[in-house]
Design an enzyme around this catalytic site. Structure first.
Site, PDB file in Angstrom:
ATOM      1  N   ASP A  67     -16.221  42.649 -39.172  1.00 32.78           N
ATOM      2  CA  ASP A  67     -17.125  42.162 -38.138  1.00 32.78           C
ATOM      3  C   ASP A  67     -18.433  41.666 -38.750  1.00 32.78           C
ATOM      4  OD1 ASP A  67     -18.031  44.683 -38.838  1.00 32.78           O
ATOM      5  OD2 ASP A  67     -17.549  45.603 -36.919  1.00 32.78           O
ATOM      6  N   ASN A 136     -20.175  55.382 -29.130  1.00 37.64           N
ATOM      7  CA  ASN A 136     -19.519  55.181 -27.830  1.00 37.64           C
ATOM      8  C   ASN A 136     -18.015  54.959 -27.977  1.00 37.64           C
ATOM      9  OD1 ASN A 136     -19.504  52.686 -29.029  1.00 37.64           O
ATOM     10  ND2 ASN A 136     -20.418  51.575 -27.309  1.00 37.64           N
ATOM     11  N   HIS A 138     -16.563  52.788 -30.095  1.00 39.13           N
ATOM     12  CA  HIS A 138     -16.127  51.434 -30.490  1.00 39.13           C
ATOM     13  C   HIS A 138     -15.513  51.435 -31.892  1.00 39.13           C
ATOM     14  CE1 HIS A 138     -20.344  50.106 -32.268  1.00 39.13           C
ATOM     15  NE2 HIS A 138     -19.596  50.683 -33.201  1.00 39.13           N
ATOM     16  N   GLU A 143     -16.060  47.057 -27.844  1.00 38.47           N
ATOM     17  CA  GLU A 143     -16.858  47.992 -27.059  1.00 38.47           C
ATOM     18  C   GLU A 143     -16.058  48.532 -25.869  1.00 38.47           C
ATOM     19  OE1 GLU A 143     -19.489  48.963 -28.336  1.00 38.47           O
ATOM     20  OE2 GLU A 143     -20.908  47.394 -28.919  1.00 38.47           O
TER      21      GLU A 143
HETATM   22  C1  F6R Z   1     -19.288  48.111 -38.847  1.00 42.84           C
HETATM   23  C2  F6R Z   1     -18.426  48.470 -37.702  1.00 42.84           C
HETATM   24  C3  F6R Z   1     -18.897  49.498 -36.733  1.00 42.84           C
HETATM   25  C4  F6R Z   1     -19.213  50.816 -37.424  1.00 42.84           C
HETATM   26  C5  F6R Z   1     -19.600  51.888 -36.407  1.00 42.84           C
HETATM   27  C6  F6R Z   1     -20.053  53.168 -37.092  1.00 42.84           C
HETATM   28  O1  F6R Z   1     -18.674  47.140 -39.634  1.00 42.84           O
HETATM   29  O2  F6R Z   1     -17.385  47.929 -37.539  1.00 42.84           O
HETATM   30  O3  F6R Z   1     -17.900  49.678 -35.757  1.00 42.84           O
HETATM   31  O4  F6R Z   1     -18.089  51.242 -38.145  1.00 42.84           O
HETATM   32  O5  F6R Z   1     -20.621  51.437 -35.597  1.00 42.84           O
HETATM   33  O6  F6R Z   1     -21.202  52.929 -37.839  1.00 42.84           O
HETATM   34  P1  F6R Z   1     -21.713  53.976 -38.914  1.00 42.84           P
HETATM   35  O7  F6R Z   1     -20.657  54.075 -39.953  1.00 42.84           O
HETATM   36  O8  F6R Z   1     -22.987  53.381 -39.464  1.00 42.84           O
HETATM   37  O9  F6R Z   1     -21.910  55.256 -38.201  1.00 42.84           O
END
Ligand code: F6R
Length: 248
Positions: A67, A136, A138, A143
């Site tokens: 992403d 949340n 995701h 989302e």
């Molecule tokens: C980032 C991504 C997000 C993160 C998620 C957790 O490339 O795809 O879905 O994996 O927001 O973020 P962290 O690892 O910073 O807690």
């Protein structure tokens, strides 16, 4: 779905790193799709170190970004582009021809999606996808409320994602949208590895692994993936109620 629980994030990282390096040894032209963020940081460092120690040839491996933040230039240290280059591509000497990432500054975001979909198809699909989990539930930027049949798309970010996402940036940024793999690509990846560490992830991990599969908790879809590996440190696993999940 297989769940592996480790004493701490260092042990988790060592195990995931071994899995990644083993795949490259077995399939030198493997296709990886990689998340950024805090969760995989130690894992990527361990993977780079192990690859160097074992002198593993990464010259045919393909890398795809999971992403990217819309509106964030690649040069920004908080961009997914910058993160992956700094932590994986530069240390391993990966060539640009082996890398395919979103451009969050592209004028035509829809063509970014089309080109990424085409690129994945040309490569014959994704072998190993590494994802984290948002507070949340995701995965990528899928989302709550996302439809399961989406491929690469532009996502409107949930308010909590916009807020939590500020942690990656040195100054406050506008984070309204992201480019992301959809749930279809997640389900089609031959292996999906979900990483979670720290007690702040305990409640959401319990919900997505032990609750019902629902698009209100996108990561719960991994319960339906034939080859999902969930790597948790003890803190992230601390909310699980079902002890038969304790597989390591
Ligand atoms: C980032 C991504 C997000 C993160 C998620 C957790 O490339 O795809 O879905 O994996 O927001 O973020 P962290 O690892 O910073 O807690």
């Amino acid at each position: 779905m297989t769940i592996r629980i480790f004493e701490d994030d260092a042990a988790l990282a060592a195990d995931v790193a071994q899995e990644m390096v083993k795949l490259v040894q077995e399939k030198p032209d493997a296709v990886f799709c990689l998340a950024t963020g805090e969760s995989p940081m130690r894992t990527y460092a361990a993977m780079v170190q192990l690859a160097k120690e074992k002198d593993v040839d990464f010259s045919s491996v393909n890398f795809i970004g999971l992403d990217e933040w819309v509106g964030i230039p690649r040069s920004n240290p908080g961009s997914c582009y910058h993160f992956l280059h700094e932590r994986i591509f530069q240390p391993l000497g990966i060539q640009e021809s082996q890398i395919y990432l979103f451009d969050g500054m592209a004028a035509d975001l829809q063509s970014q999606c089309t080109r990424m979909n085409d690129h994945i198809a040309q490569l014959g699909g994704i072998d190993w996808m590494l994802v984290g989990i948002g507070m949340n539930g995701h995965i990528g930027f899928n989302e709550p409320g996302i439809s399961w049949d989406k491929r690469v798309h532009v996502a409107d970010l949930a308010p909590i994602t916009q807020t939590v996402g500020q942690k990656y940036f040195q100054s406050e940024m506008v984070l309204k949208q992201g480019l992301t793999m959809g749930v279809q690509h997640i389900l089609e990846a031959r292996t999906v590895a979900l990483l979670a560490n720290g007690v702040r992830k305990a409640a959401i991990i319990q919900s997505v692994l032990e609750g019902e599969v629902s698009n209100l908790l996108p990561a719960s879809v991994l319960q339906q993936h034939a080859n999902a590996l969930v790597f948790l440190d003890r803190e992230a696993a601390s909310g699980l109620k079902n002890s038969c999940f304790f597989t390591t």
